[in-house]
Scaffold this active site. Structure first.
Site, PDB file in Angstrom:
ATOM      1  N   THR A 141       3.213   1.562   1.506  1.00 30.15           N
ATOM      2  CA  THR A 141       2.660   2.715   1.354  1.00 30.15           C
ATOM      3  C   THR A 141       2.373   3.149   0.081  1.00 30.15           C
ATOM      4  O   THR A 141       3.257   3.303  -0.610  1.00 30.15           O
ATOM      5  CB  THR A 141       3.415   3.758   2.239  1.00 30.15           C
ATOM      6  OG1 THR A 141       3.802   3.211   3.642  1.00 30.15           O
ATOM      7  CG2 THR A 141       2.684   4.931   2.301  1.00 30.15           C
TER       8      THR A 141
ATOM      9  N   LYS B  44      -2.237   6.673   7.077  1.00 30.29           N
ATOM     10  CA  LYS B  44      -0.646   6.689   7.065  1.00 30.29           C
ATOM     11  C   LYS B  44      -0.067   7.855   6.312  1.00 30.29           C
ATOM     12  O   LYS B  44       1.112   8.302   6.929  1.00 30.29           O
ATOM     13  CB  LYS B  44      -0.180   5.465   5.960  1.00 30.29           C
ATOM     14  CG  LYS B  44       1.422   5.373   5.855  1.00 30.29           C
ATOM     15  CD  LYS B  44       2.220   4.738   6.972  1.00 30.29           C
ATOM     16  CE  LYS B  44       3.581   4.554   7.083  1.00 30.29           C
ATOM     17  NZ  LYS B  44       4.101   3.862   6.153  1.00 30.29           N
TER      18      LYS B  44
ATOM     19  N   LYS C 209       9.159  10.468  -0.813  1.00 34.95           N
ATOM     20  CA  LYS C 209       7.951   9.892  -1.645  1.00 34.95           C
ATOM     21  C   LYS C 209       6.624   9.820  -0.799  1.00 34.95           C
ATOM     22  O   LYS C 209       5.617  10.444  -1.514  1.00 34.95           O
ATOM     23  CB  LYS C 209       8.302   8.288  -1.818  1.00 34.95           C
ATOM     24  CG  LYS C 209       7.491   7.600  -2.479  1.00 34.95           C
ATOM     25  CD  LYS C 209       7.546   5.849  -2.456  1.00 34.95           C
ATOM     26  CE  LYS C 209       7.266   5.499  -0.968  1.00 34.95           C
ATOM     27  NZ  LYS C 209       6.768   4.131  -0.784  1.00 34.95           N
TER      28      LYS C 209
END
Lengths: 297, 297, 297, 297
Positions: free
Chosen positions: B98, B173, B241
């Site tokens: 990601t 995502k 994150k």
């Protein structure tokens, strides 16, 4: 239980469907509604129609109320022709509308001296489950009374969960509605984020439905969000009210609910923009508009 | 596609399971990992082990990376022994970790002059789906390349969703992880609210699972929340994150994400309290502690 | 006005100081407090002490209440020995404690049939201004009554602002306290941010006081924040309550107050951590603790 | 210091006023600006005009930059004609624009090998203080360099605060701007709350100015809020950027800043509604509009 006589007050979107299911479940039913025209269909289906809440209570062993907000409950319970005047020892008053746990306990205390048992039994589920009799009943009050009324509840729903003492049905309802309000807003945020980032709605919903986040709610609301059209299944103004109760209750118990408190403000904002009568999923419009999306509002 | 040679860099919790599935799917596989001991099991299963990212790239037609954060991707791509040195025209670099959409586009631009095609293909799903090969692959990049690699992706997952151009897999995502982070926090809030209000965990989860909000995520995390024990399926520091990337991306596109931005702060707070290595559902502990619950922390 | 007889109920931190200033201003004063020991000092200074709120009201032309919360006001107003029994046409009841605008209007309606004029007159300022007679009085009610009582108010404060009809003094108080609660939290956030970033408290406060944000509040609270010691000037539990009133009021009027609603949650969290009796600036401890600062809690 | 030769890059609203004050303070000045027309006035006042950042650096002992954002700083520092090419050992580069602490440290590291000293020296104060030479300079870097340049700084400001090592000036600026952004939003919220509750703006501001919250900022912005007209003193887009830096920095240091993170979203929303060029106090419009106020937007 043998066929107790049921009284039902409050024939709105939810109440009418629930009352019909009680009737079809075979219970002798008396109904009352402030605007009398809403009683017509139920009368045709075989229900008696009472002229006052007091009359309804006198003709019933169990009185169910499905009204909007504590003010309405209070108005039909008290006064000259109020429901309380027709209740007597051994009868049960079941409030299925959503009120705060504190208010549930307050009504229970008020009825206790009359020998009347109070149950709070708000429901999880909106219009369609009400019609299909697949609601979930979140009951608070004496265990034996909840068990006794379970066959009655199962005429309206698919499951009865005994949440604890009086007020705990409402507490559980607050909890689930907090989550509901937050999840709906978060979906609106994902939509607003995705559109601003160039994703199509097709992709967004495909990704959503393929994830572990997939749930009945998101399936149910997809069409409204995509078409930007929000006929009320659960009116936004009611979500605003339920989140306000949650904030009130959290203040009393000392729980910190930063997410839900923020959501309450967004639903309040939506209401202030005249979206109160739309489905609560219209909260997405506020987010789309905040992001400058022209299609948002 | 005929059996292209696959290279796989990054054998963490997710990567190792995914690489095993690639191997079991019948693809010739070369692996690389910074700490070499993690390559042993894969070597035993039949994979080649490369000494450098450059060697891996030279021995592969398609290079997959599954690393933590843009810094790690950058470190293995560039430099003397970097992956880029072994890539040549016609090869494909697939980043399944990601990163932000902006960073995905940046890598793609960097590789384009070499004739290398870049796909971003982050996954929806954590440890267990990775092991079972039931991930959902969110692919961004040229449609024909996505289609060509679909058999490869299906060795690791159950579904491939083509989200758009390069960066759009990452965009999708971000979107789903925003919702994930918010829903998890909202569940923690419901738990904190319910406990403070006297509801048992039994009742809370029964109510939840009976509602239209019931979903795989809530089933998956129930045990952790009830037992206050959070072995990492998806480490909290990674959620912190990912939400930060979402805030960054929203700043660029102009989307307002008030809920997710608030959530990011709570995950940051959880990380500051040394919960970074726990499962991200440990964010509930922050809420329980804010509410003064002793069992919370 | 000629020297009307004043009654004063509620001799807490604020009330005692205010009552002393009324006395020193030359008004004939009768006092009442639930725990009688607090009346001793005022009796020594020359005040009469009433045994009941009713007695106090009978002996006074103007009754002032400075109590905590609507419940206390209600308790002393109503009942057998309640203040209302001693009020008669032409007298004035001035509530200087902070209640919601809705509650202010409710008391006013209750007293109107008796011919009693109600003013809400909450104050801006805490312990020290109360002692120094430099409070600001935010008055709501009939203009002529506010003007008539201005000399009395000026014995307790330096300025009287007529905010509008009954309830508007409370509305202004809600507004200023919302800002107060937010500014205090924001200062705590700056402190937490700065310390985590390696700035000394000396630098932080020097920068603050040199900016256009410099204000009395920040000067007043600097010492508490630096020493992490919070003796109550304005107890945190009262700020939590006032912000809750603001959220309640905003829900009624339809105003969106996302910042203040978030702050309310932080003060609630602080209260849940047993900081209710500390000064409200202790909200900074919650932020420091969220940031993992050891010195925070 | 003896009269060092000063170079000044970036002649926007702030920069031009600051450069004029340097000139009037008696320093030999060379200026550079990308669009050359902005240099005309300074040339008339006696400044030299450089054709490139490199030329400017060669002609100066101390180079000051007052640009918008790290990209602009980077662009003028690097490249063929970049400032860095003209800097040599013993010279000082002072960045007075607002960047993140991390970026400040990054530039410092880049310049260190050249023997060039870097100071970050962002300012507290906007247009008017820049014109009047009453800014506050928040300096980070070696103490002796800060002291050496203090006479230069005092030509532009009234006070120099040495905040610590390189980056700490920026850290202090982030801190004060977080508070600034939050206080401005909170004032907008008070206004929105008060208007919805029927208070006049006269009363609101009178109450505000009479309180311990009274400060230069609120006096400065009153007119804009009352007249709903927001000519930029400090453009909203810059506040959005500064709050984003604060969120970035807090993520790195582990500080939780829930209030400022929420505010960032509101400023982002305002920017998305095309208010980026207005004064940052226009964030109040977002709140007024959320509350359904017609006068808000």
């Amino acid at each position: 239980m043998d066929r107790k006589r049921i009284g039902f007050m409050g024939l709105g979107i939810m109440g009418r469907a629930m009352a019909e299911n009680v009737l079809q479940g075979g219970w002798p039913l008396t109904v009352y509604n402030r605007s009398r025209d809403k009683t017509v269909i139920l009368a045709e289906l075989g229900a008696n129609v009472a002229s006052t809440p007091k009359d309804l209570a006198q003709a019933s062993d169990v009185v169910i109320s499905m009204l909007t907000g504590p003010e309405a409950v209070y108005a039909l319970l008290t006064g000259e022709n109020g429901c309380a005047r027709g209740l007597e020892a051994g009868k049960v008053f079941v409030n299925m509308s959503t009120v705060s746990p504190a208010y549930a306990r307050e009504i229970a205390s008020g009825l206790a001296p009359l020998g009347v048992t109070y149950l709070d039994a708000p429901v999880s589920g909106s219009k369609k489950p009400a019609e299909e009799g697949s609601l979930v009943i979140l009951a608070g009050g004496p265990k034996e009374t909840v068990e006794e009324l379970t066959p009655l509840f199962l005429s309206m729903g698919k499951q009865v969960i005994h949440c604890g003492d009086v007020g705990q049905g409402s507490m559980a309802k607050m909890g689930i509605n907090m989550l509901l309000g937050t999840m709906m807003e978060a979906l609106g945020e994902m939509l607003s984020f995705g559109r601003a980032g160039g994703l199509s709605d097709d992709v967004l919903f495909e990704v959503l439905h393929a994830s572990t986040l997939a749930c009945g709610l998101f399936t149910l609301k997809e069409k409204m969000l995509r078409e930007d059209y929000y006929p009320a299944q659960f009116p936004l103004k009611h979500m605003a009210k339920d989140l306000k109760y949650a904030v009130d209750t959290a203040y009393e118990t000392g729980a910190a609910i930063p997410g839900a408190a923020a959501m309450q403000q967004l639903y309040t904002a939506a209401k202030a923009k005249d979206m109160g009568e739309m489905d609560f999923s219209a909260v997405a419009k506020v987010l789309l508009e905040l992001s400058g999306s022209k299609s948002g509002c």
